[in-house]
Design an enzyme around this catalytic site. Structure first.
Site, PDB file in Angstrom:
ATOM      1  CG  PHE A  48      10.318  -9.755 -11.656  1.00  0.00           C
ATOM      2  CD1 PHE A  48      10.029  -8.407 -11.759  1.00  0.00           C
ATOM      3  CD2 PHE A  48      10.256 -10.538 -12.793  1.00  0.00           C
ATOM      4  CE1 PHE A  48       9.686  -7.844 -12.995  1.00  0.00           C
ATOM      5  CE2 PHE A  48       9.921  -9.976 -14.033  1.00  0.00           C
ATOM      6  CZ  PHE A  48       9.642  -8.630 -14.134  1.00  0.00           C
ATOM      7  CG  ASP A  78       7.646 -17.222 -11.097  1.00  0.00           C
ATOM      8  OD1 ASP A  78       8.359 -17.824 -11.910  1.00  0.00           O
ATOM      9  OD2 ASP A  78       7.327 -16.024 -11.211  1.00  0.00           O
ATOM     10  CE  LYS A 132      13.595 -15.019 -16.845  1.00  0.00           C
ATOM     11  NZ  LYS A 132      14.064 -13.902 -17.652  1.00  0.00           N
TER      12      LYS A 132
HETATM   13  N1  PLP Z   1       8.818 -14.736 -13.078  1.00  0.00           N
HETATM   14  C1  PLP Z   1      10.137 -14.744 -12.881  1.00  0.00           C
HETATM   15  C2  PLP Z   1      10.690 -15.429 -11.665  1.00  0.00           C
HETATM   16  C3  PLP Z   1      10.998 -14.108 -13.768  1.00  0.00           C
HETATM   17  O1  PLP Z   1      12.318 -14.107 -13.534  1.00  0.00           O
HETATM   18  C4  PLP Z   1      10.454 -13.468 -14.899  1.00  0.00           C
HETATM   19  C5  PLP Z   1      11.313 -12.731 -15.835  1.00  0.00           C
HETATM   20  O2  PLP Z   1      12.390 -12.312 -15.525  1.00  0.00           O
HETATM   21  C6  PLP Z   1       9.069 -13.495 -15.092  1.00  0.00           C
HETATM   22  C7  PLP Z   1       8.287 -14.144 -14.157  1.00  0.00           C
HETATM   23  C8  PLP Z   1       8.435 -12.832 -16.280  1.00  0.00           C
HETATM   24  O3  PLP Z   1       8.722 -13.559 -17.440  1.00  0.00           O
HETATM   25  P1  PLP Z   1       8.533 -12.865 -18.880  1.00  0.00           P
HETATM   26  O4  PLP Z   1       9.537 -11.770 -18.972  1.00  0.00           O
HETATM   27  O5  PLP Z   1       8.774 -13.999 -19.862  1.00  0.00           O
HETATM   28  O6  PLP Z   1       7.136 -12.375 -18.954  1.00  0.00           O
END
Ligand code: PLP
Length: 382
Positions: free
Chosen positions: A129, A213, A242
């Protein structure tokens, strides 16, 4: 009002929170809850941490926003702190996780074109994700819904536990491998070290970049400031968001020194990103979290929580690292029903997939809160 005025994109649980302190939330009827979700790993310093509140109040009274067309000291200090604590290159500040990944995607594509690759590819993992904007969504195989196509081309996915497939997918056209270290949104799955090693080796051999990520795993969640610090590889780029802002929306894409100048003036931007208010909040949050004693406690409390969970009825598996924990439930137990009952009993968790509960408590909790959560879980699962 919700039904009338908000697009129905979120399936909400029946609680409306109005106040928070540390690991506690209060709803509009003044019921108290123990928060083991922390805004999905956003409120890692706890709700309304005094250091973040003071810094934000002070900054809000002086300067909230200034255009990125001018210098701003909090942004520069935040970039310095992020780079100093990780890859030592440069940072681009963003408003969210998905935007941090957009920056990384543009950066690795431009870097690949610089190496003469006409149609660069990015290798991603199944179960990933990376966000909801089109670039990040194109890198997120499981969330691509035909209703929203066409997506960006140039993404190739491989199973998350098949190093051979990963090795095979990285070739001459590969700009980067983009991966999480623990897949949070799809059920808290720890990516095996062999995948990381395979990614690093093939990237080194082909000239591609390794992008981690760390949006959910970073900022101390697994017991080190960045999760990769506990693992056998070093990436070329990390993305964070986050918990970075202590509750306020801020993210970053951080590089090694070699990649710090890939993106040149005018090639990327954002109106709000890295504004004085959020950058100040992030500096305060980093001051709390980038602390050896706190990070050690995250590892210890994570072990205590995992041990306690393994002893509970109905629990088939406990996955994760530090205070990022997935609880696999026995067949026939509906995680969303369990989460509803836990909420009713004053414990906030969520269910990323139907068979799994996810626990992401604030990192400032103590043994007492871990034991309290375990006792509510024992009662409900029993
Ligand atoms: N990458 C990861 C691993 C995430 O857990 C999330 C959100 O849950 C995101 C990217 C996306 O972040 P945002 O919701 O701040 O755009």
């Amino acid at each position: 009002m919700e039904a009338r005025w908000l697009m129905p994109t979120f399936k909400r649980a029946p609680a409306c929170f109005v106040r928070g302190e540390g690991a506690r939330l209060w709803d509009s009827e003044n019921r108290q809850y123990l928060d083991f979700l922390a805004g999905i790993s956003v409120c890692s310093v706890g709700h309304c941490h005094p250091a973040v509140v003071d810094a934000v109040q002070d900054q809000a009274g002086r300067l909230v926003h200034v255009s990125n067309l001018y210098y701003s000291e909090p942004a520069a200090r935040l970039a310095e702190r992020l780079c100093f604590s990780s890859l030592g290159g440069k940072a681009f500040l963003t408003n969210s996780g998905t935007e941090a990944n957009e920056c990384a995607i543009k950066l690795v594509r431009k870097h690949a074109r610089g190496r003469g690759i006409g149609e660069p590819e990015i290798v991603v993992l199944e179960g990933a994700f990376h966000g909801r904007t089109y670039g990040a969504l194109s890198a997120t195989p499981g969330f691509r819904d035909d209703a929203f196509g066409p997506y960006l081309s140039g993404f190739v996915s491989v199973p998350r536990d098949d190093p051979q497939a990963l090795r095979g997918a990285v070739g001459e056209r590969t700009a980067a491998v983009l991966m999480e270290l623990i897949q949070g949104e799809t059920g808290v799955h720890v990516i095996p070290d062999e995948m990381l090693i395979a990614a690093r080796e093939r990237c080194d051999a082909s000239g591609a970049l390794l992008v981690l990520d760390e949006i959910q795993t970073g900022m101390g969640r697994t017991g080190s400031l960045w999760a990769y610090e506990q693992l056998p590889v070093r990436p070329d780029v990390i993305t964070t968001a986050k918990a970075l802002g202590g509750g306020l929306p801020v993210g970053a894409c951080v590089t090694t020194p070699e990649l710090g100048d890939v993106l040149q003036p005018g090639e990327h931007g954002s109106t709000f990103a890295g504004g004085p208010l959020v950058a100040t909040a992030a500096l305060a949050a980093l001051e709390v979290i980038d602390d050896g004693a706190l990070l050690r406690q995250v590892r210890e409390l994570g072990a205590r929580l995992a041990d306690g969970l393994r002893a509970l009825p109905g629990v088939s598996e406990v996955r994760g690292r530090g205070l990022m924990v997935g609880v696999g439930l026995d067949e026939g137990i509906d995680a969303s029903e369990v989460a509803d009952r836990l909420l009713d009993q004053g414990l906030i968790v969520n269910q990323p997939v139907p068979s799994t509960l996810r626990l992401l408590p604030p990192l400032v909790i103590g043994e007492a809160e871990v034991d309290e959560a375990l006792s509510i879980l024992r009662r409900v699962l029993g």
